[in-house]
Enzyme design. Structure first.
Site, PDB file in Angstrom:
ATOM      1  N   TYR A 150      73.699  29.191  48.469  1.00 17.89           N
ATOM      2  CA  TYR A 150      73.698  29.896  47.185  1.00 17.89           C
ATOM      3  C   TYR A 150      74.916  29.466  46.381  1.00 17.89           C
ATOM      4  O   TYR A 150      75.955  29.098  46.947  1.00 17.89           O
ATOM      5  CB  TYR A 150      73.697  31.414  47.415  1.00 17.89           C
ATOM      6  CG  TYR A 150      73.603  32.220  46.140  1.00 17.89           C
ATOM      7  CD1 TYR A 150      72.579  31.981  45.228  1.00 17.89           C
ATOM      8  CD2 TYR A 150      74.533  33.196  45.842  1.00 17.89           C
ATOM      9  CE1 TYR A 150      72.486  32.685  44.050  1.00 17.89           C
ATOM     10  CE2 TYR A 150      74.452  33.923  44.672  1.00 17.89           C
ATOM     11  CZ  TYR A 150      73.433  33.658  43.777  1.00 17.89           C
ATOM     12  OH  TYR A 150      73.346  34.357  42.598  1.00 17.89           O
ATOM     13  N   TYR A 160      78.806  39.482  45.919  1.00 11.60           N
ATOM     14  CA  TYR A 160      78.279  38.616  46.985  1.00 11.60           C
ATOM     15  C   TYR A 160      79.200  38.609  48.209  1.00 11.60           C
ATOM     16  O   TYR A 160      78.796  38.232  49.286  1.00 11.60           O
ATOM     17  CB  TYR A 160      78.051  37.192  46.455  1.00 11.60           C
ATOM     18  CG  TYR A 160      77.020  36.442  47.269  1.00 11.60           C
ATOM     19  CD1 TYR A 160      75.677  36.821  47.244  1.00 11.60           C
ATOM     20  CD2 TYR A 160      77.381  35.372  48.068  1.00 11.60           C
ATOM     21  CE1 TYR A 160      74.735  36.156  47.987  1.00 11.60           C
ATOM     22  CE2 TYR A 160      76.439  34.692  48.824  1.00 11.60           C
ATOM     23  CZ  TYR A 160      75.119  35.086  48.785  1.00 11.60           C
ATOM     24  OH  TYR A 160      74.182  34.428  49.534  1.00 11.60           O
TER      25      TYR A 160
END
EC number: 1.3.1.9
Length: 281
Positions: A150, A160
């Protein structure tokens, strides 16, 4: 109907959990494209999860394994070669988990025991997988190995958390082992940096719905979904990409090259109209 892109190829797909999983879509599509493969997930997932149904649907052997355990991984590769009748042509690593995210520990207040687990499960498992395969000489020449990453490995994205560190390590492992496997075995190793995708793991990230919407507004082609990613994996597993290795391949509708889009700017400007400025921070 498939195009026989993977006809005659043998593979291992790690991480399919349910029909929301990218690995699940990859398995379905690999079957359509003519591949035979084994599936692997944790002992609990194999015993109680939906992956049993996927194994039946794709005529695949399901091999339970803790991806952080070297002995388990050795069993997966040995048994896969036995069941499939030869060495492996493709592998998908679709494994990631953060207890810090699950327990809502913010990045500046991490539990370091959780961090160790995050790195071991989400990244070091990839190194263990490749090292086991290398030592067992489990790959055919021109085999293709993919791991799902990602953009948070390169850029800071709110919420995140320590998964960003894990993805950065994952991509580094792909480059380092990609050199060795390419040099010694003619094997390709790449990561795919996928759009935020609705999966069981992804949904656990704080503010995930907002992240999905923001990425979609920023990307000129919109977010790539799980099926889009599966199609990309088919190309990367095929013989059409034999000289692509050690790359982090963005599959995100153009998000990674954007600064600001018209759609995102319009939404941003609306926040001033409502006076809800604090939401921007």
């Amino acid at each position: 109907m498939g195009n026989n892109l993977l006809k005659g190829k043998r593979g291992i797909i790690f991480g399919a959990l349910n029909d929301m999983s990218i690995a699940w879509k990859v398995a379905e599509m690999a079957k359509e494209e003519g591949a035979t493969f084994t599936l692997s997930n944790t002992h609990v997932a194999c015993r109680m999860g939906e992956v049993v149904n996927l194994a039946k649907k794709t005529d695949s052997e399901l091999i339970p394994a803790d991806a952080t355990n070297v002995e388990d991984l050795e069993n997966v590769f040995k048994k896969s070669m036995e069941v499939l009748g030869g060495k492996i042509d493709f592998v998908l690593h679709s494994i990631g988990m953060s207890l810090n995210v699950r327990k809502k520990r913010v990045y500046h207040d991490l539990d370091y025991n959780y961090l160790q687990k995050t790195l071991d499960i989400s990244a070091i498992s990839f190194h263990k997988m490749l090292q086991v395969a290398f030592k067992l000489d489990a790959f055919n020449e021109w085999a293709s190995v993919l791991a799902l990453s990602y953009v948070a490995a390169q850029r800071t994205l709110y919420g995140y958390n320590d998964m960003a560190d894990a993805k950065a390590l994952l991509e580094s492992i792909a480059r380092s082992f990609g050199y060795i496997l390419g040099r010694e075995k003619k094997v390709r190793v790449n990561t795919i940096s996928q759009s935020p995708t609705i999966t069981t793991a992804g949904s656990g990230v704080k503010g995930f719905d907002g992240l999905m919407d923001f990425a979609d507004r920023m990307s000129p082609l919109g977010n790539a979904n799980a099926e889009d990613c599966a199609r990309y994996c088919m190309v990367m597993f095929s013989d059409y990409t034999r000289k692509v290795t050690m790359q982090n391949l963005y599959h995100d509708g153009g998000f990674s090259s954007m600064g600001m889009s018209m759609r995102a700017m319009k939404q941003y400007n609306k926040s001033f109209d409502t006076g809800d400025v604090d939401d921007m921070y």
